[in-house]
Design a protein around this motif. Structure first.
Motif, PDB file in Angstrom:
ATOM      1  N   ASN A   1      -2.697  -0.473 -19.097  1.00  0.00           N
ATOM      2  CA  ASN A   1      -1.456  -1.222 -18.943  1.00  0.00           C
ATOM      3  C   ASN A   1      -1.380  -2.383 -19.929  1.00  0.00           C
ATOM      4  OD1 ASN A   1       1.071  -1.495 -17.870  1.00  0.00           O
ATOM      5  ND2 ASN A   1       0.425  -2.330 -15.919  1.00  0.00           N
ATOM      6  N   THR A   2      -1.225  -3.629 -19.467  1.00  0.00           N
ATOM      7  CA  THR A   2      -1.073  -4.757 -20.375  1.00  0.00           C
ATOM      8  C   THR A   2      -2.431  -5.346 -20.761  1.00  0.00           C
ATOM      9  OG1 THR A   2      -0.961  -6.422 -18.625  1.00  0.00           O
ATOM     10  CG2 THR A   2       1.105  -5.320 -19.241  1.00  0.00           C
ATOM     11  N   ALA A   3      -2.396  -6.224 -21.757  1.00  0.00           N
ATOM     12  CA  ALA A   3      -3.633  -6.905 -22.166  1.00  0.00           C
ATOM     13  C   ALA A   3      -4.214  -7.704 -21.012  1.00  0.00           C
ATOM     14  CB  ALA A   3      -3.347  -7.812 -23.360  1.00  0.00           C
ATOM     15  N   GLY A   4      -3.355  -8.403 -20.272  1.00  0.00           N
ATOM     16  CA  GLY A   4      -3.832  -9.190 -19.136  1.00  0.00           C
ATOM     17  C   GLY A   4      -4.499  -8.332 -18.088  1.00  0.00           C
ATOM     18  N   ASN A   5      -3.919  -7.162 -17.781  1.00  0.00           N
ATOM     19  CA  ASN A   5      -4.535  -6.252 -16.820  1.00  0.00           C
ATOM     20  C   ASN A   5      -5.933  -5.856 -17.259  1.00  0.00           C
ATOM     21  OD1 ASN A   5      -1.389  -4.490 -16.331  1.00  0.00           O
ATOM     22  ND2 ASN A   5      -2.186  -6.227 -15.210  1.00  0.00           N
ATOM     23  N   THR A   6      -6.050  -5.476 -18.515  1.00  0.00           N
ATOM     24  CA  THR A   6      -7.339  -5.040 -19.057  1.00  0.00           C
ATOM     25  C   THR A   6      -8.368  -6.161 -19.032  1.00  0.00           C
ATOM     26  OG1 THR A   6      -6.492  -3.261 -20.459  1.00  0.00           O
ATOM     27  CG2 THR A   6      -8.480  -4.369 -21.214  1.00  0.00           C
TER      28      THR A   6
ATOM     29  N   VAL B   1     -16.073  -8.522 -25.983  1.00  0.00           N
ATOM     30  CA  VAL B   1     -15.472  -8.055 -27.232  1.00  0.00           C
ATOM     31  C   VAL B   1     -14.051  -7.599 -26.942  1.00  0.00           C
ATOM     32  CG1 VAL B   1     -15.567  -6.324 -29.063  1.00  0.00           C
ATOM     33  CG2 VAL B   1     -17.680  -7.390 -28.228  1.00  0.00           C
ATOM     34  N   LEU B   2     -13.111  -8.101 -27.731  1.00  0.00           N
ATOM     35  CA  LEU B   2     -11.712  -7.710 -27.580  1.00  0.00           C
ATOM     36  C   LEU B   2     -11.257  -6.956 -28.821  1.00  0.00           C
ATOM     37  CD1 LEU B   2     -11.754 -10.999 -26.266  1.00  0.00           C
ATOM     38  CD2 LEU B   2      -9.890  -9.742 -25.149  1.00  0.00           C
TER      39      LEU B   2
ATOM     40  N   ASP C   1     -10.365  -3.343 -24.518  1.00  0.00           N
ATOM     41  CA  ASP C   1      -9.587  -2.708 -25.581  1.00  0.00           C
ATOM     42  C   ASP C   1      -8.112  -2.990 -25.309  1.00  0.00           C
ATOM     43  OD1 ASP C   1      -8.269  -1.098 -27.358  1.00  0.00           O
ATOM     44  OD2 ASP C   1      -9.125   0.794 -26.635  1.00  0.00           O
ATOM     45  N   VAL C   2      -7.569  -4.004 -25.981  1.00  0.00           N
ATOM     46  CA  VAL C   2      -6.166  -4.379 -25.793  1.00  0.00           C
ATOM     47  C   VAL C   2      -5.345  -4.028 -27.032  1.00  0.00           C
ATOM     48  CG1 VAL C   2      -6.706  -6.169 -24.116  1.00  0.00           C
ATOM     49  CG2 VAL C   2      -6.612  -6.769 -26.531  1.00  0.00           C
ATOM     50  N   ARG C   3      -5.843  -3.061 -27.784  1.00  0.00           N
ATOM     51  CA  ARG C   3      -5.131  -2.641 -28.993  1.00  0.00           C
ATOM     52  C   ARG C   3      -3.713  -2.175 -28.663  1.00  0.00           C
ATOM     53  NH1 ARG C   3      -5.685  -3.654 -34.354  1.00  0.00           N
ATOM     54  NH2 ARG C   3      -4.637  -2.058 -35.594  1.00  0.00           N
ATOM     55  N   PHE C   4      -3.604  -1.333 -27.645  1.00  0.00           N
ATOM     56  CA  PHE C   4      -2.313  -0.793 -27.237  1.00  0.00           C
ATOM     57  C   PHE C   4      -2.117  -1.009 -25.740  1.00  0.00           C
ATOM     58  CE2 PHE C   4      -4.111   2.392 -30.339  1.00  0.00           C
ATOM     59  CZ  PHE C   4      -3.416   1.928 -31.451  1.00  0.00           C
ATOM     60  N   PRO C   5      -0.884  -1.179 -25.282  1.00  0.00           N
ATOM     61  CA  PRO C   5      -0.648  -1.086 -23.840  1.00  0.00           C
ATOM     62  C   PRO C   5      -0.827   0.361 -23.377  1.00  0.00           C
ATOM     63  CG  PRO C   5       1.214  -2.108 -24.999  1.00  0.00           C
ATOM     64  CD  PRO C   5       0.330  -1.497 -26.036  1.00  0.00           C
ATOM     65  N   ASN C   6      -1.189   0.528 -22.123  1.00  0.00           N
ATOM     66  CA  ASN C   6      -1.158   1.833 -21.452  1.00  0.00           C
ATOM     67  C   ASN C   6      -2.126   2.858 -22.008  1.00  0.00           C
ATOM     68  OD1 ASN C   6       0.930   1.183 -19.536  1.00  0.00           O
ATOM     69  ND2 ASN C   6       2.342   1.177 -21.274  1.00  0.00           N
ATOM     70  N   GLY C   7      -3.309   2.403 -22.397  1.00  0.00           N
ATOM     71  CA  GLY C   7      -4.325   3.363 -22.786  1.00  0.00           C
ATOM     72  C   GLY C   7      -5.185   2.892 -23.945  1.00  0.00           C
ATOM     73  N   ALA C   8      -6.347   3.491 -24.052  1.00  0.00           N
ATOM     74  CA  ALA C   8      -7.337   3.089 -25.038  1.00  0.00           C
ATOM     75  C   ALA C   8      -6.983   3.570 -26.438  1.00  0.00           C
ATOM     76  CB  ALA C   8      -8.710   3.645 -24.644  1.00  0.00           C
ATOM     77  N   ASP C   9      -7.575   2.925 -27.417  1.00  0.00           N
ATOM     78  CA  ASP C   9      -7.529   3.384 -28.807  1.00  0.00           C
ATOM     79  C   ASP C   9      -8.517   4.535 -28.923  1.00  0.00           C
ATOM     80  OD1 ASP C   9      -7.741   3.826 -31.521  1.00  0.00           O
ATOM     81  OD2 ASP C   9      -8.025   1.723 -32.061  1.00  0.00           O
ATOM     82  N   ALA C  10      -8.004   5.758 -28.999  1.00  0.00           N
ATOM     83  CA  ALA C  10      -8.867   6.939 -29.003  1.00  0.00           C
ATOM     84  C   ALA C  10      -9.829   6.940 -30.185  1.00  0.00           C
ATOM     85  CB  ALA C  10      -8.014   8.213 -29.008  1.00  0.00           C
ATOM     86  N   GLU C  11      -9.399   6.416 -31.318  1.00  0.00           N
ATOM     87  CA  GLU C  11     -10.293   6.359 -32.483  1.00  0.00           C
ATOM     88  C   GLU C  11     -11.496   5.463 -32.200  1.00  0.00           C
ATOM     89  OE1 GLU C  11     -10.044   8.178 -35.025  1.00  0.00           O
ATOM     90  OE2 GLU C  11      -8.034   8.994 -34.768  1.00  0.00           O
ATOM     91  N   LEU C  12     -11.243   4.354 -31.525  1.00  0.00           N
ATOM     92  CA  LEU C  12     -12.341   3.446 -31.171  1.00  0.00           C
ATOM     93  C   LEU C  12     -13.308   4.117 -30.204  1.00  0.00           C
ATOM     94  CD1 LEU C  12     -13.690   0.614 -30.982  1.00  0.00           C
ATOM     95  CD2 LEU C  12     -12.073   0.119 -29.138  1.00  0.00           C
ATOM     96  N   LEU C  13     -12.763   4.737 -29.160  1.00  0.00           N
ATOM     97  CA  LEU C  13     -13.635   5.326 -28.131  1.00  0.00           C
ATOM     98  C   LEU C  13     -14.423   6.506 -28.674  1.00  0.00           C
ATOM     99  CD1 LEU C  13     -13.879   4.412 -25.083  1.00  0.00           C
ATOM    100  CD2 LEU C  13     -12.039   3.361 -26.405  1.00  0.00           C
ATOM    101  N   THR C  14     -13.812   7.298 -29.531  1.00  0.00           N
ATOM    102  CA  THR C  14     -14.531   8.426 -30.133  1.00  0.00           C
ATOM    103  C   THR C  14     -15.733   7.933 -30.919  1.00  0.00           C
ATOM    104  OG1 THR C  14     -12.491   9.729 -30.276  1.00  0.00           O
ATOM    105  CG2 THR C  14     -14.319  10.386 -31.703  1.00  0.00           C
ATOM    106  N   ARG C  15     -15.549   6.871 -31.664  1.00  0.00           N
ATOM    107  CA  ARG C  15     -16.640   6.316 -32.471  1.00  0.00           C
ATOM    108  C   ARG C  15     -17.719   5.682 -31.597  1.00  0.00           C
ATOM    109  NH1 ARG C  15     -12.489   7.025 -35.555  1.00  0.00           N
ATOM    110  NH2 ARG C  15     -12.593   6.915 -37.846  1.00  0.00           N
ATOM    111  N   LEU C  16     -17.318   4.975 -30.563  1.00  0.00           N
ATOM    112  CA  LEU C  16     -18.302   4.376 -29.651  1.00  0.00           C
ATOM    113  C   LEU C  16     -19.125   5.457 -28.960  1.00  0.00           C
ATOM    114  CD1 LEU C  16     -16.068   1.607 -28.046  1.00  0.00           C
ATOM    115  CD2 LEU C  16     -18.075   1.194 -29.487  1.00  0.00           C
ATOM    116  N   ALA C  17     -18.457   6.539 -28.550  1.00  0.00           N
ATOM    117  CA  ALA C  17     -19.174   7.627 -27.882  1.00  0.00           C
ATOM    118  C   ALA C  17     -20.169   8.286 -28.837  1.00  0.00           C
ATOM    119  CB  ALA C  17     -18.170   8.658 -27.356  1.00  0.00           C
ATOM    120  N   ALA C  18     -19.734   8.539 -30.072  1.00  0.00           N
ATOM    121  CA  ALA C  18     -20.616   9.186 -31.049  1.00  0.00           C
ATOM    122  C   ALA C  18     -21.830   8.329 -31.368  1.00  0.00           C
ATOM    123  CB  ALA C  18     -19.828   9.492 -32.322  1.00  0.00           C
ATOM    124  N   ALA C  19     -21.650   7.015 -31.310  1.00  0.00           N
ATOM    125  CA  ALA C  19     -22.752   6.098 -31.609  1.00  0.00           C
ATOM    126  C   ALA C  19     -23.628   5.816 -30.391  1.00  0.00           C
ATOM    127  CB  ALA C  19     -22.182   4.786 -32.148  1.00  0.00           C
TER     128      ALA C  19
END
Length: 513
Positions: A385-390, A309-310, A354-372
């Motif tokens: 870092n970059t999408a390719g790195n991830t 899943v991307l 999670d390639v939404r943003f470079p240099n870190g996760a989408d906190a909104e996504l991770l918060t929801r995944l954790a709660a679920a």
């Protein structure tokens, strides 16, 4: 030879955790030993590695009959690391001659498999000289723009009407162009090594590029020679750098086990695969294809071993290094959560890039995944870092898992440690702790000069990570027992993560040769 006997030798891109510890996590998941040069041979930030010692180390590892694969960063072998490839004054003659150690090894042991990666040199769109020649602080963005402008004139026959494009002194421009020409010749020689069969697989990856850039123009020329040289046509060229060592270690593991894991790539964002991620020069879908192939796997549209899943790139191109986005897209986060949930409920092994943003996760996504309660059910995760790195790191961990299961050497503890490490680094640190406390912890523009500040930052980050393990992440009985800042800056952390069982501590160490 069983998995407990076989060894892979890795010459990493540099000494940072993603280049040394991440490939070790990949090997540990599959229950395979990974040898890495001693720290004394490797670079330390702007100090280059010892190229003579590294070549001798490769010869020594190649002479061990239990070594089945060499995974070689050509930038490390020839220059002593990634930064040295941009800053060293070594001549073309000297660096190209250092490739002969690979020919020597192949002649002495033809059955030994050699995988290699060589980078197209970046042109950072910044005025930071932290990882570049000193003059980058004054002319970095100008040199980046010039490369893009020249790329757009690639088919032009005019060469004497460039004054309006160039606002860089001739001496600096000549130095920069000469470095690019040298590194391009290295990539050409890497293709020749693949064509002659010295290298069994070659990846040429582009570090931190753009649609129009000096490096993107060089890729046009390299593709021409890839087509021309019969033995080099299977070379893979794609955006990436720091993840490639992990991907090639996974490829080595899979090839030894004779498996080709399959991935079904999915995104919940319409047109997500057509988006070009920041710092890259092609659409996400193409990068996914090449990353899967680089790790020795294949892409499948229906039945697959792994559902990848991307969380597709942000159309606004926000960068988490700047902190939280002002207007997070909650609908995008919810859609990805639902896709992860549905894929897991269908019985698939699911990995999340999670390639939404470079240099870190989408906190909104991770918060929801954790709660679920979905984070602990993931096969692998990445958002750094970059999408390719991830993408490359997530795929590598999945391939190792599939290979380990097929051979009976899968290490469930190592798999959980790898998942938690990326959740702690890419989400807890990069998206949360650094966003909220980075300015206070790292007041220096460049690496921290004060030892007490380094120690304070390490302590705060470690304690915050352990708090998030207890309160948000599926930490269970795992704990961060130590944390270091390898380059004394905010960009990377090295985590020691242990499972606490009573007074016993479980950690499967990576072998260091």
């Amino acid at each position: 030879m069983n998995s407990t006997d076989r060894r892979i030798a890795l010459l990493p891109l540099d000494d940072r955790p993603v280049n040394v510890l991440l490939p070790g996590d990949v090997a540990n998941v599959a229950g395979v030993a990974l040898d890495v040069p001693d720290t004394a041979m490797l670079p330390a930030y702007r100090q280059s590695g010892d190229t003579d010692a590294l070549a001798a180390w490769l010869r020594e590892r190649a002479s061990d009959p239990n070594t089945t694969h060499l995974v070689v960063s050509i930038d490390m072998l020839l220059y002593g690391g990634l930064i040295a490839s941009r800053t060293s004054h070594d001549s073309v003659r000297d660096v190209v001659a250092r490739l002969d150690v690979l020919r020597e090894i192949k002649r002495s042991r033809p059955e030994l498999t050699i995988f290699a990666v060589s980078l197209v040199m970046r042109a950072s769109n910044s005025y930071s000289n932290a990882e570049e020649p000193e003059y980058w602080k004054d002319y970095g963005k100008d040199l980046h723009a010039l490369g893009g402008a020249l790329h757009q004139q690639l088919d032009s026959t005019v060469t004497d009407q460039l004054d309006s494009l160039i606002e860089v002194p001739d001496g600096i421009l000549s130095d920069y162009a000469s470095r690019r020409a040298r590194n391009h010749m290295v990539n050409m020689n890497a293709l020749l090594l693949r064509n002659e069969g010295t290298i069994d697989f070659l990846a040429i990856t582009a570090d931190d590029t753009a649609t129009f850039a000096a490096g993107s123009a060089e890729q046009v020329w390299l593709r021409h020679w890839m087509r021309f040289l019969p033995g080099a046509r299977d070379t893979l060229m794609y955006p990436g750098a720091d993840e490639v060592g992990a991907a090639l270690v996974a490829r080595a593991i899979a090839s030894t086990d004779g498996i080709h894991p399959s991935f079904a790539a999915r995104t919940a964002q319409e047109g997500g695969f057509d988006r070009v991620p920041p710092f890259e020069n092609g659409p996400l879908g193409e990068s996914v294809d090449r990353q899967i192939r680089a790790a020795g796997a294949e892409r499948a549209e229906a039945e697959a071993d792994i559902v990848l899943v991307l969380h597709a790139p942000d159309p606004e191109r926000h960068d988490m290094f700047r902190g939280y986005p002002e207007t997070p897209d909650l609908d995008a986060a919810d859609a990805t959560v639902e896709l992860v949930r549905r894929s897991l409920d269908e019985g698939s092994r699911v990995a999340l890039a999670d390639v939404r943003f470079p240099n870190g996760a989408d906190a909104e996504l991770l918060t929801r995944l954790a709660a679920a309660g979905l984070l602990e059910r993931l096969e692998a995760f990445g958002a750094w870092n970059t999408a390719g790195n991830t993408i490359g790191s997530v795929i590598a961990l999945c391939v190792a898992g599939e290979a380990g299961r097929a051979s009976g050497s899968f290490d469930a503890d190592a798999s959980r440690r790898a998942l938690l490490t990326r959740l702690l680094d890419d989400y807890a640190y990069q998206a949360v702790i650094r966003s909220e406390k980075g300015a206070d912890l790292f007041p220096d523009r460049f690496p921290l000069a004060d030892d007490s500040r380094v120690e304070h930052a390490r302590s705060v980050i470690r304690d915050d990570m352990n708090r998030m393990l207890r309160e948000t992440l599926p930490g269970g009985d795992w704990s961060v027992t130590s944390l270091t800042l390898p380059w004394r800056r905010s960009f990377e952390v090295a985590i020691t993560l242990r499972r606490m069982v009573g007074r016993a501590q479980s950690l499967s160490p990576m072998s260091v040769g």
